[in-house]
Design an enzyme around this catalytic site. Structure first.
Site, PDB file in Angstrom:
ATOM      1  N   GLY A   1     -15.160   3.564   3.657  1.00 34.81           N
ATOM      2  CA  GLY A   1     -13.902   4.019   3.579  1.00 34.81           C
ATOM      3  C   GLY A   1     -13.445   3.507   2.023  1.00 34.81           C
TER       4      GLY A   1
ATOM      5  CG  ASP B   1      -1.952   1.066   1.033  1.00 35.52           C
ATOM      6  OD1 ASP B   1      -3.260   0.489   0.927  1.00 35.52           O
ATOM      7  OD2 ASP B   1      -2.065   2.150   1.247  1.00 35.52           O
ATOM      8  CB  ILE B   2       0.865   4.446  -2.167  1.00 34.39           C
ATOM      9  CG1 ILE B   2       1.991   5.095  -2.711  1.00 34.39           C
ATOM     10  CG2 ILE B   2      -0.434   5.068  -1.801  1.00 34.39           C
ATOM     11  CD1 ILE B   2       1.804   5.677  -4.049  1.00 34.39           C
TER      12      ILE B   2
ATOM     13  CG  HIS C   1      -8.790  -2.651  -2.338  1.00 38.80           C
ATOM     14  ND1 HIS C   1      -9.554  -2.107  -3.215  1.00 38.80           N
ATOM     15  CD2 HIS C   1      -8.620  -2.144  -1.308  1.00 38.80           C
ATOM     16  CE1 HIS C   1      -9.922  -1.225  -2.488  1.00 38.80           C
ATOM     17  NE2 HIS C   1      -9.448  -1.071  -1.282  1.00 38.80           N
ATOM     18  CG  LEU C   2      -8.588  -9.713   1.529  1.00 33.50           C
ATOM     19  CD1 LEU C   2      -9.931  -9.228   1.856  1.00 33.50           C
ATOM     20  CD2 LEU C   2      -8.383 -11.017   1.120  1.00 33.50           C
TER      21      LEU C   2
ATOM     22  CG  ASN D   1     -12.279  -0.398   3.952  1.00 30.99           C
ATOM     23  OD1 ASN D   1     -12.695  -0.974   4.941  1.00 30.99           O
ATOM     24  ND2 ASN D   1     -11.213   0.091   3.715  1.00 30.99           N
TER      25      ASN D   1
HETATM   26  P1  5GP Z   1      -9.801   1.595   0.043  1.00 37.32           P
HETATM   27  O1  5GP Z   1      -9.908   2.930   0.920  1.00 37.32           O
HETATM   28  O2  5GP Z   1     -10.239   1.708  -1.238  1.00 37.32           O
HETATM   29  O3  5GP Z   1     -10.459   0.528   0.987  1.00 37.32           O
HETATM   30  O4  5GP Z   1      -8.110   1.410  -0.093  1.00 37.32           O
HETATM   31  C1  5GP Z   1      -7.369   1.833  -1.158  1.00 37.32           C
HETATM   32  C2  5GP Z   1      -5.972   1.646  -0.688  1.00 37.32           C
HETATM   33  O5  5GP Z   1      -5.190   2.017  -1.864  1.00 37.32           O
HETATM   34  C3  5GP Z   1      -5.347   2.904   0.386  1.00 37.32           C
HETATM   35  O6  5GP Z   1      -5.195   2.012   1.490  1.00 37.32           O
HETATM   36  C4  5GP Z   1      -4.553   3.638  -0.657  1.00 37.32           C
HETATM   37  O7  5GP Z   1      -3.350   4.254   0.566  1.00 37.32           O
HETATM   38  C5  5GP Z   1      -3.985   2.484  -1.515  1.00 37.32           C
HETATM   39  N1  5GP Z   1      -3.572   3.292  -2.657  1.00 37.32           N
HETATM   40  C6  5GP Z   1      -4.363   4.484  -3.184  1.00 37.32           C
HETATM   41  N2  5GP Z   1      -3.778   4.569  -4.514  1.00 37.32           N
HETATM   42  C7  5GP Z   1      -2.519   3.913  -4.526  1.00 37.32           C
HETATM   43  C8  5GP Z   1      -1.430   3.770  -5.506  1.00 37.32           C
HETATM   44  O8  5GP Z   1      -1.154   4.443  -6.657  1.00 37.32           O
HETATM   45  N3  5GP Z   1      -0.489   2.885  -5.259  1.00 37.32           N
HETATM   46  C9  5GP Z   1      -0.710   1.984  -4.161  1.00 37.32           C
HETATM   47  N4  5GP Z   1       0.417   1.131  -3.938  1.00 37.32           N
HETATM   48  N5  5GP Z   1      -1.455   2.031  -3.530  1.00 37.32           N
HETATM   49  C10 5GP Z   1      -2.575   3.091  -3.492  1.00 37.32           C
END
Ligand code: 5GP
Ligand code: ZN
Length: 114
Positions: free
Chosen positions: A93, A30-31, A100-101, A87
């Site tokens: 969120g 995760d970034i 994605h898990l 989520n």
């Molecule tokens: P959500 O909030 O949809 O459950 O999770 C999305 C996740 O994707 C977040 O934890 C966010 O930090 C991660 N994320 C968003 N953009 C990128 C990206 O460009 N690269 C990576 N590696 N993770 C990302």
């Protein structure tokens, strides 16, 4: 899908720190990590939310969970404990609409989550 961030990561049009890749799933760091271990496991197939998972996806979802467990073992957090999170929709969120898990671990996890 053309404008999906995670589809673009799968297609390697956007760089990511890959942890695992096979025929049906990809995992990467995760970034914006929320724990010492924070890895995302995604299907190559574009599925927007958990609400769009169909019966034919059952093996795929099972594989995602097993890959996540294997990664948790490899990162040494399996016995301590870790959390798998998917989520769904804004109030939970979800910000990227390709399922994605989240694998979260390496620190105590609180319950209930925020
Ligand atoms: P959500 O909030 O949809 O459950 O999770 C999305 C996740 O994707 C977040 O934890 C966010 O930090 C991660 N994320 C968003 N953009 C990128 C990206 O460009 N690269 C990576 N590696 N993770 C990302
Ligand atoms: Zn996608």
């Amino acid at each position: 899908m053309e404008n999906c961030l995670f589809c673009r990561i799968i297609q390697k049009k956007i760089p990511a720190r890959l942890v695992h890749e096979d025929e049906t799933v990809v995992a990467f760091e995760d970034i914006n990590p929320q724990a010492p271990v924070h890895i995302l496991v995604i299907p190559r197939k574009h599925i927007a939310t958990s609400l769009e998972i169909s019966p034919e996806d059952n093996p795929l979802i099972g594989h995602m969970v097993r890959v996540a467990a294997d990664i948790a073992r490899a990162r040494g957090i399996a016995d301590r404990g870790f959390r798998l999170v998917m989520n769904t929709n804004p109030e939970a969120g979800q910000t990227v609409y390709h399922i994605h898990l989240h694998i979260l671990g390496g620190r105590p996890m609180h319950w209930p989550p925020g």
